[in-house]
Design a protein around this motif. Structure first.
Motif, PDB file in Angstrom:
ATOM      1  N   LEU A   8       0.192 -66.885   4.692  1.00  0.00           N
ATOM      2  CA  LEU A   8       0.021 -65.758   3.362  1.00  0.00           C
ATOM      3  C   LEU A   8       0.345 -66.420   1.922  1.00  0.00           C
ATOM      4  O   LEU A   8      -0.236 -66.089   0.963  1.00  0.00           O
ATOM      5  N   LEU A   9       1.621 -67.020   2.099  1.00  0.00           N
ATOM      6  CA  LEU A   9       2.185 -67.603   0.999  1.00  0.00           C
ATOM      7  C   LEU A   9       1.236 -68.678   0.354  1.00  0.00           C
ATOM      8  O   LEU A   9       0.982 -68.779  -1.011  1.00  0.00           O
ATOM      9  N   LEU A  12      -2.003 -66.885  -1.132  1.00  0.00           N
ATOM     10  CA  LEU A  12      -1.737 -66.186  -2.463  1.00  0.00           C
ATOM     11  C   LEU A  12      -1.417 -67.367  -3.496  1.00  0.00           C
ATOM     12  O   LEU A  12      -1.697 -67.238  -4.703  1.00  0.00           O
ATOM     13  N   VAL A  15      -4.967 -68.250  -4.536  1.00  0.00           N
ATOM     14  CA  VAL A  15      -5.693 -67.302  -5.482  1.00  0.00           C
ATOM     15  C   VAL A  15      -5.054 -67.219  -6.622  1.00  0.00           C
ATOM     16  O   VAL A  15      -5.912 -67.033  -7.937  1.00  0.00           O
ATOM     17  N   ALA A  16      -3.913 -67.330  -7.039  1.00  0.00           N
ATOM     18  CA  ALA A  16      -3.134 -67.402  -8.425  1.00  0.00           C
ATOM     19  C   ALA A  16      -3.695 -68.610  -9.012  1.00  0.00           C
ATOM     20  O   ALA A  16      -4.016 -68.723 -10.383  1.00  0.00           O
TER      21      ALA A  16
END
Length: 58
Positions: A8-9, A12, A15-16
């Motif tokens: 998940l990290l 993310l 995506v960032a």
């Protein structure tokens, strides 16, 4: 559980990174958003002025 949190990290972070790249494309004041420096060294207005001066002399 830890593996899912790490995935998940990573997701993310990806995506960032993509959102940052898209933001830079729309906010770029001159040249391109790649930040490699190649675009900023080309001054198209100066090139156009030089061409116009050469045509005026000919």
């Amino acid at each position: 559980m830890i593996q899912q949190v790490l995935i998940l990290l990573m997701f993310l972070a990806a995506v960032a990174y993509m959102l940052r790249m898209v933001y830079q494309v729309f906010v770029a004041k001159s040249g391109c958003a790649k930040s490699c420096g190649a675009c900023s060294t080309i001054d198209f207005k100066k090139i156009q002025q030089d061409l116009e001066k050469q045509q005026a002399k000919a």
